[in-house]
Motif scaffolding. Sequence first.
Motif, PDB file in Angstrom:
ATOM      1  N   SER A 104      13.167 -42.001  12.271  1.00 52.08           N
ATOM      2  CA  SER A 104      14.473 -41.521  11.832  1.00 52.08           C
ATOM      3  C   SER A 104      14.555 -40.004  11.858  1.00 52.08           C
ATOM      4  N   THR A 105      13.423 -39.339  11.659  1.00 53.89           N
ATOM      5  CA  THR A 105      13.366 -37.884  11.703  1.00 53.89           C
ATOM      6  C   THR A 105      11.935 -37.461  12.040  1.00 53.89           C
ATOM      7  N   THR A 106      11.801 -36.313  12.688  1.00 48.95           N
ATOM      8  CA  THR A 106      10.471 -35.749  12.914  1.00 48.95           C
ATOM      9  C   THR A 106      10.191 -34.634  11.906  1.00 48.95           C
ATOM     10  N   ASP A 107      11.159 -34.332  11.048  1.00 49.55           N
ATOM     11  CA  ASP A 107      10.986 -33.258  10.068  1.00 49.55           C
ATOM     12  C   ASP A 107       9.947 -33.661   9.022  1.00 49.55           C
ATOM     13  N   PRO A 108       8.834 -32.945   8.911  1.00 48.75           N
ATOM     14  CA  PRO A 108       7.771 -33.353   7.989  1.00 48.75           C
ATOM     15  C   PRO A 108       8.185 -33.340   6.530  1.00 48.75           C
ATOM     16  N   ASP A 109       9.044 -32.411   6.140  1.00 49.65           N
ATOM     17  CA  ASP A 109       9.462 -32.352   4.737  1.00 49.65           C
ATOM     18  C   ASP A 109      10.356 -33.537   4.380  1.00 49.65           C
ATOM     19  N   LEU A 129       4.110 -30.524  -1.779  1.00 47.34           N
ATOM     20  CA  LEU A 129       5.348 -31.131  -2.268  1.00 47.34           C
ATOM     21  C   LEU A 129       6.370 -30.054  -2.601  1.00 47.34           C
ATOM     22  N   ALA A 130       5.938 -28.973  -3.221  1.00 46.39           N
ATOM     23  CA  ALA A 130       6.854 -27.881  -3.551  1.00 46.39           C
ATOM     24  C   ALA A 130       7.497 -27.311  -2.283  1.00 46.39           C
ATOM     25  N   ALA A 131       6.718 -27.183  -1.213  1.00 52.92           N
ATOM     26  CA  ALA A 131       7.258 -26.668   0.045  1.00 52.92           C
ATOM     27  C   ALA A 131       8.334 -27.604   0.602  1.00 52.92           C
ATOM     28  N   ALA A 132       8.110 -28.921   0.501  1.00 46.94           N
ATOM     29  CA  ALA A 132       9.108 -29.885   0.983  1.00 46.94           C
ATOM     30  C   ALA A 132      10.373 -29.822   0.135  1.00 46.94           C
ATOM     31  N   LEU A 133      10.207 -29.704  -1.175  1.00 54.40           N
ATOM     32  CA  LEU A 133      11.370 -29.588  -2.056  1.00 54.40           C
ATOM     33  C   LEU A 133      12.160 -28.316  -1.759  1.00 54.40           C
ATOM     34  N   ALA A 135      12.320 -26.768   1.103  1.00 49.20           N
ATOM     35  CA  ALA A 135      12.943 -26.861   2.423  1.00 49.20           C
ATOM     36  C   ALA A 135      14.114 -27.826   2.460  1.00 49.20           C
ATOM     37  N   ARG A 136      14.051 -28.917   1.715  1.00 50.01           N
ATOM     38  CA  ARG A 136      15.028 -29.990   1.887  1.00 50.01           C
ATOM     39  C   ARG A 136      15.953 -30.231   0.699  1.00 50.01           C
ATOM     40  N   THR A 137      15.790 -29.483  -0.389  1.00 48.20           N
ATOM     41  CA  THR A 137      16.688 -29.652  -1.538  1.00 48.20           C
ATOM     42  C   THR A 137      17.193 -28.290  -1.989  1.00 48.20           C
ATOM     43  N   ALA A 138      18.082 -28.325  -2.960  1.00 43.91           N
ATOM     44  CA  ALA A 138      18.618 -27.084  -3.507  1.00 43.91           C
ATOM     45  C   ALA A 138      18.134 -26.857  -4.941  1.00 43.91           C
ATOM     46  N   VAL A 139      17.022 -27.475  -5.314  1.00 37.25           N
ATOM     47  CA  VAL A 139      16.531 -27.294  -6.685  1.00 37.25           C
ATOM     48  C   VAL A 139      16.132 -25.830  -6.898  1.00 37.25           C
ATOM     49  N   GLU A 140      16.314 -25.363  -8.137  1.00 37.61           N
ATOM     50  CA  GLU A 140      16.083 -23.952  -8.430  1.00 37.61           C
ATOM     51  C   GLU A 140      14.607 -23.591  -8.512  1.00 37.61           C
ATOM     52  N   ASP A 141      13.766 -24.528  -8.960  1.00 39.71           N
ATOM     53  CA  ASP A 141      12.348 -24.220  -9.146  1.00 39.71           C
ATOM     54  C   ASP A 141      11.500 -25.333  -8.536  1.00 39.71           C
ATOM     55  N   PRO A 142      11.286 -25.301  -7.210  1.00 40.33           N
ATOM     56  CA  PRO A 142      10.550 -26.384  -6.557  1.00 40.33           C
ATOM     57  C   PRO A 142       9.111 -26.526  -7.051  1.00 40.33           C
TER      58      PRO A 142
END
Length: 200
Positions: A104-109, A129-133, A135-142
């Motif tokens: 469905s995606t090749t994006d690792p995050d 996990l913090a790096a994926a968060l 890259a792919r979310t808008a959370v303030e403190d991954p």
Amino acid sequence: MGTCVHSEEAEELLLGADYDAAEDFHRRMSGRADWPTFTVPVTAGRLHIICRNLEGDAGTDYTLHHPDWERAELLANDDGHFMGPGLAWPELAAAADNGLGGGSTTDPDSRLLLLLPAFGDAAVAAERLAAALRARTAVEDPEQLAAALLEGQGPCGPTRWTMNEEGQRINDGRYSFRNPANDFAMPADRLTRVTAALAP
């Protein structure tokens, strides 16, 4: 990923001011007539994340399949009767980062976050996990969210994984199909082929 959240702190960090948007997205996904399915290729086969939109029995199933197998293997399910974990950290990271096409995606995050609810492992890399968060979310403190998610690790908690003498990656999770001590565990031959298919 919301089912990985089992504390008020993690819920606030994940949803924050976007709680209404997250609820709206969940309603749209679970209200569909079809079952949204995502696919992640692995060493031998494919992981499928199936959003089961059954009235009264909604949930997400994490299965592993290879064309030569007579059946897909259910690794975990995320619903009112959680079963898992189905993935150790090395397997999750390898599936996320392998770069194989045909999914469905090749994006690792994106892959890491899609598979996260099927994961449980006492040995983890919070910074990944913090790096994926980030890259792919808008959370303030991954970083803080990653730490909160990994502290509890959902319904299964932090499970310990080992490689046994037969070369099978197994764990001590009381709800896991990959714990040979459980009455409902996969038989040895299927544990072996799952280990081989998910090999990092």
